[in-house]
Design an enzyme around this catalytic site. Structure first.
Site, PDB file in Angstrom:
ATOM      1  N   HIS A  19      -1.498   0.729  -9.845  1.00 41.89           N
ATOM      2  CA  HIS A  19      -2.143  -0.287  -8.994  1.00 41.89           C
ATOM      3  C   HIS A  19      -2.665  -1.462  -9.842  1.00 41.89           C
ATOM      4  O   HIS A  19      -3.841  -1.826  -9.772  1.00 41.89           O
ATOM      5  CB  HIS A  19      -3.293   0.354  -8.186  1.00 41.89           C
ATOM      6  CG  HIS A  19      -3.637  -0.407  -6.931  1.00 41.89           C
ATOM      7  ND1 HIS A  19      -3.916   0.206  -5.731  1.00 41.89           N
ATOM      8  CD2 HIS A  19      -3.768  -1.732  -6.688  1.00 41.89           C
ATOM      9  CE1 HIS A  19      -4.199  -0.705  -4.812  1.00 41.89           C
ATOM     10  NE2 HIS A  19      -4.110  -1.896  -5.369  1.00 41.89           N
ATOM     11  N   ARG A  43       0.851  -1.186   0.000  1.00 41.30           N
ATOM     12  CA  ARG A  43       0.000   0.000   0.000  1.00 41.30           C
ATOM     13  C   ARG A  43       0.891   1.240   0.000  1.00 41.30           C
ATOM     14  O   ARG A  43       1.993   1.216   0.557  1.00 41.30           O
ATOM     15  CB  ARG A  43      -0.878   0.033   1.257  1.00 41.30           C
ATOM     16  CG  ARG A  43      -2.019  -0.942   1.244  1.00 41.30           C
ATOM     17  CD  ARG A  43      -3.127  -0.518   0.286  1.00 41.30           C
ATOM     18  NE  ARG A  43      -4.289  -1.389   0.347  1.00 41.30           N
ATOM     19  CZ  ARG A  43      -4.586  -2.323  -0.562  1.00 41.30           C
ATOM     20  NH1 ARG A  43      -3.808  -2.534  -1.601  1.00 41.30           N
ATOM     21  NH2 ARG A  43      -5.686  -3.053  -0.442  1.00 41.30           N
TER      22      ARG A  43
END
Ligand code: OXD
Length: 309
Positions: free
Chosen positions: A272, A224
């Site tokens: 992502h 993350r």
């Protein structure tokens, strides 16, 4: 049985049509921010709004459309005793292993150099890779971290892994807990982050941590964005402590225009995509678990919400 789909997909029917096929006896609803409660038994969610738990009071379980549940745990009124089930693999760990391998090879096999040579019409062979010069450390030894570690170890890289608790993995040296973090970092040149985001791991990749890696270090972050202290990364690059970074996740996504990362040659940015949620495999897994749960059978992937993963 009622299933509510809450994921902000502009085309929710891509999900709800197969859900109806897979669970023919279910009534399937799409979250309507303005709508009334549907009294759902199960919700399939990705970063749901607070209003979900204000409105839906009969939920027996929520199923997260991803492996990381930080977006769900952030919802302040998530009921403490509600069963939360995360996605287990569903094709993600293979994608993640591929992505990490690709980013590793960019560095260890000098791919950018060969691309540049091609642009200049140059045929020049550089010395072969010495695997001993590219020791890899994988932070986080969940399903994904283990797959990454195993894939690289199978290619004869020296791989170690670090996690909060003890793990044992063939051909991978494992370290556990804060006490062994230093030793793990000292033995690592290519740091791969697959940790879950929790209060204990937020901001973990800071200047101090990056400085403890071996010289010419490389960071691959597929965890993350909040794991990484962005200015510390820039400082480590500026000081030459870090050779390059491959970042797939960011504190703010999409990465804002004008963010300093965009301009850095040493940073590879991807939006992502290191492991996409594969709809068919995901729905097969989640609907299978919904059916089992509804029959009172055990399901795997239940999250310990107090631990955060
Ligand atoms: C996940 C993600 O957590 O896609 O699965 O980020």
């Amino acid at each position: 049985m009622k299933i509510l789909f809450v994921a902000g997909d502009p085309k929710p029917e891509r999900w709800t049509v197969p859900i109806r096929e897979l669970v023919p006896d279910a009534e399937v609803y799409v979250w309507d921010p303005e709508g009334p409660a549907v009294n759902a038994d199960y919700a399939i969610v990705w970063q749901p709004p607070e209003a979900l738990f204000e409105r839906e009071k009969n939920l027996k379980a929520v199923f997260n459309l991803g492996a990381g549940i930080d977006g769900l745990l952030k919802v302040p009124n998530l009921p403490k005793d509600l069963t939360v089930v995360r996605l287990e693999d569903a094709g993600m760990s293979a994608q993640m292993a591929e992505y990490v391998l690709h980013q590793l090879l960019e560095a260890s096999r000098e791919m950018e150099t060969y691309r540049e040579q091609q642009r200049q019409g140059v045929w020049k062979i550089h010395r072969p890779i010495k695997r001993s010069e590219w020791p890899i450390g994988v932070m986080g030894l969940g399903h994904i971290g283990k797959r990454v570690a195993r894939t690289l170890a199978d290619l004869d890289y020296r791989v170690s892994g670090w996690a909060r608790g003890q793990h044992s993995l063939e051909n991978v040296t494992t370290y556990a807990g804060p006490d062994q973090l230093g030793e793990f970092l000292n033995s690592t040149r290519v740091l791969v982050n697959t940790l879950p985001l929790t209060d204990a791991t937020r901001d973990i990749i800071d200047y101090d941590l990056l400085s403890r890696l071996q010289p010419g270090a490389v960071l691959i972050n597929v965890g993350r964005g909040e794991h990484l202290v962005e200015n510390d990364l820039l400082r480590a690059l500026d000081e030459g402590r870090l050779l390059r970074a491959s970042l797939d996740v960011f504190r703010k996504e999409p990465l804002p225009a004008g963010h300093p990362f965009w301009q850095r040659r040493e940073i590879t940015i991807t939006p992502h995509i290191s492991a996409r949620t594969l709809r068919d495999a995901t729905l097969e897994q989640i609907t299978g678990k919904i059916r089992d749960h509804a029959q009172g059978l055990p399901v795997s992937g239940i999250v310990d919400t107090s631990r955060g993963y």
